[in-house]
Motif scaffolding. Structure first.
Motif, short mmCIF file in Angstrom:
data_model
loop_
_atom_site.label_atom_id
_atom_site.label_comp_id
_atom_site.label_asym_id
_atom_site.label_seq_id
_atom_site.Cartn_x
_atom_site.Cartn_y
_atom_site.Cartn_z
N ILE A 186 48.29 -23.19 93.97
CA ILE A 186 48.80 -24.50 93.53
C ILE A 186 50.31 -24.45 93.66
O ILE A 186 50.94 -23.49 93.18
N GLU A 187 50.86 -25.45 94.32
CA GLU A 187 52.32 -25.54 94.37
C GLU A 187 52.80 -26.62 93.41
O GLU A 187 52.18 -27.68 93.28
N VAL A 188 53.91 -26.32 92.73
CA VAL A 188 54.57 -27.31 91.88
C VAL A 188 55.84 -27.73 92.60
O VAL A 188 56.68 -26.87 92.91
N ILE A 189 55.96 -28.99 92.93
CA ILE A 189 57.19 -29.47 93.55
C ILE A 189 57.94 -30.33 92.54
O ILE A 189 57.34 -30.95 91.66
N ASP A 190 59.26 -30.33 92.65
CA ASP A 190 60.09 -31.07 91.69
C ASP A 190 61.40 -31.44 92.38
O ASP A 190 62.39 -30.73 92.26
N GLY A 249 51.17 -25.80 103.03
CA GLY A 249 51.37 -27.25 102.92
C GLY A 249 50.28 -27.89 102.10
O GLY A 249 49.14 -27.39 102.06
N GLY A 250 50.60 -28.98 101.46
CA GLY A 250 49.67 -29.66 100.56
C GLY A 250 48.40 -30.12 101.29
O GLY A 250 48.48 -30.72 102.36
N ILE A 251 47.25 -29.84 100.68
CA ILE A 251 45.97 -30.27 101.25
C ILE A 251 45.65 -31.70 100.83
O ILE A 251 44.95 -32.42 101.52
N VAL A 258 52.03 -31.52 91.26
CA VAL A 258 51.28 -30.35 91.73
C VAL A 258 50.40 -30.73 92.90
O VAL A 258 49.97 -31.89 93.03
N GLU A 259 50.12 -29.74 93.74
CA GLU A 259 49.28 -29.97 94.92
C GLU A 259 48.57 -28.68 95.31
O GLU A 259 49.12 -27.60 95.16
N PRO A 260 47.32 -28.82 95.80
CA PRO A 260 46.56 -27.65 96.24
C PRO A 260 47.02 -27.16 97.61
O PRO A 260 47.32 -27.98 98.48
N GLU A 261 47.07 -25.86 97.76
CA GLU A 261 47.51 -25.28 99.03
C GLU A 261 46.75 -23.99 99.33
O GLU A 261 46.09 -23.43 98.45
N PHE A 262 46.90 -23.49 100.54
CA PHE A 262 46.50 -22.13 100.86
C PHE A 262 47.76 -21.30 101.06
O PHE A 262 48.73 -21.79 101.67
N TRP A 322 58.04 -18.22 102.35
CA TRP A 322 58.40 -19.53 102.88
C TRP A 322 57.30 -20.53 102.51
O TRP A 322 56.17 -20.15 102.25
N LYS A 323 57.65 -21.78 102.55
CA LYS A 323 56.64 -22.83 102.38
C LYS A 323 56.81 -23.86 103.48
O LYS A 323 57.94 -24.13 103.92
N MET A 324 55.71 -24.40 103.90
CA MET A 324 55.76 -25.56 104.78
C MET A 324 55.50 -26.80 103.93
O MET A 324 54.76 -26.74 102.94
N GLY A 325 56.09 -27.90 104.31
CA GLY A 325 55.87 -29.15 103.59
C GLY A 325 55.70 -30.30 104.56
O GLY A 325 56.08 -30.20 105.73
MG MG Z 1 53.71 -28.07 99.14
#
Ligand code: MG
Ligand code: OOG
Length: 257
Positions: A133-137, A227-229, A100-104, A56-59
């Motif tokens: 790193i998450e890539v969102i699109d 979630g994105g840092i 792209v965004e940094p995440e844990f 899962w991802k949180m956003g």
């Molecule tokens: Mg994200």
């Protein structure tokens, strides 16, 4: 409103990397529950076609991210095996307008469920944490959407990559970790773990509570992107992205067609 038909439409656009109009334009009555059902049905469609649910991802877990897209609520999405990059190269040929965004990333070793979940429960169930790193699109034109639209589009999920090194949950104070992201050698974003709901662990708590409303849970072995840092940045062919996490090292991503 035919949720299954909308879900197939969304799944097609996700698969083919084609942009689409906001669902809220043609279905102004769509609410958040409908949107999560569309997300579930569209991802079930992908899973029936051979993909596998792996987490899962949180956003939208930080104020900055909420402001940048104009949606004031945290959301969740589904991660499947086809989204995980195993090499640090992002091919954007079939993507629309990737960011792209940094995440844990938290890796869980016990099931987490229920609306009474605590921070302690999450730590007891965390096997390890990776810088990621998450890539969102977003499949929506101009990356523009309402809360319902972005939920239906699986929270803009596209790809993600974990670092090579896993860390013990006790290695550091995750809210204090500073992160900076550079594009082609120039720092373009920086932030700190606390940007994610004051502490990234709280994002996992929030996810479990949100999933519980649907009778869902986080299963052992699953990965959760917290979630994105920082804010996400656009990437283009030829870019080299480097994300530095204090004490944890640097993740690199080469962007190619
Ligand atoms: Mg994200
Ligand atoms: C929604 C997804 C946001 C995050 O970490 O905040 C997200 C979007 O901005 O398109 O993944």
């Amino acid at each position: 409103m035919d949720l299954l038909q909308i879900a197939k439409h969304v799944a097609d656009h996700q698969k083919n990397g084609q942009e689409m109009d906001k669902i809220s334009l043609s279905h102004p009555n769509m609410n958040v529950e409908h949107a999560y059902e569309i997300q579930k049905l569209s991802m079930d469609h992908a899973i029936n076609n051979g993909d596998r649910l792996i987490g899962w991802k949180m956003g939208l877990t930080s104020k900055a991210k909420q402001l940048s897209v104009g949606v004031e609520e945290a959301i969740y999405g589904r991660l499947t095996s086809s989204m995980e990059l195993t090499e640090p190269t992002l091919h954007i040929g079939k993507l629309i307008h990737p960011r792209v965004e940094p995440e844990f990333a938290f890796i869980l070793n016990k099931e987490l469920k229920g609306d009474q979940i605590s921070v302690r429960d999450v730590w007891m169930a965390t096997e390890c944490i990776f810088p990621a790193i998450e890539v969102i699109d977003s499949r929506y034109r101009n990356f523009s959407f309402t809360l319902e639209d972005v939920v239906a589009d699986n929270a803009s999920s596209s790809k993600f990559i974990l670092g090579n090194q896993a860390f013990s949950p006790y290695f550091t104070s995750w809210d204090k970790v500073g992160v900076s992201m550079a594009r082609n050698g120039e720092t373009v974003q920086s932030g700190v773990g606390a940007a994610v709901l004051d502490h990234p662990v709280k994002s996992i708590v929030e996810l479990v509570k949100m999933l519980d409303r649907e009778g869902l849970s986080v299963k052992p072995g699953m990965v959760v992107l917290a979630g994105g840092i920082t804010e996400a940045i656009n990437v283009y062919n030829g870019d080299v992205i480097e994300v530095h996490y204090d004490q944890l090292g640097t993740l690199k991503l080469n962007v190619e067609l």
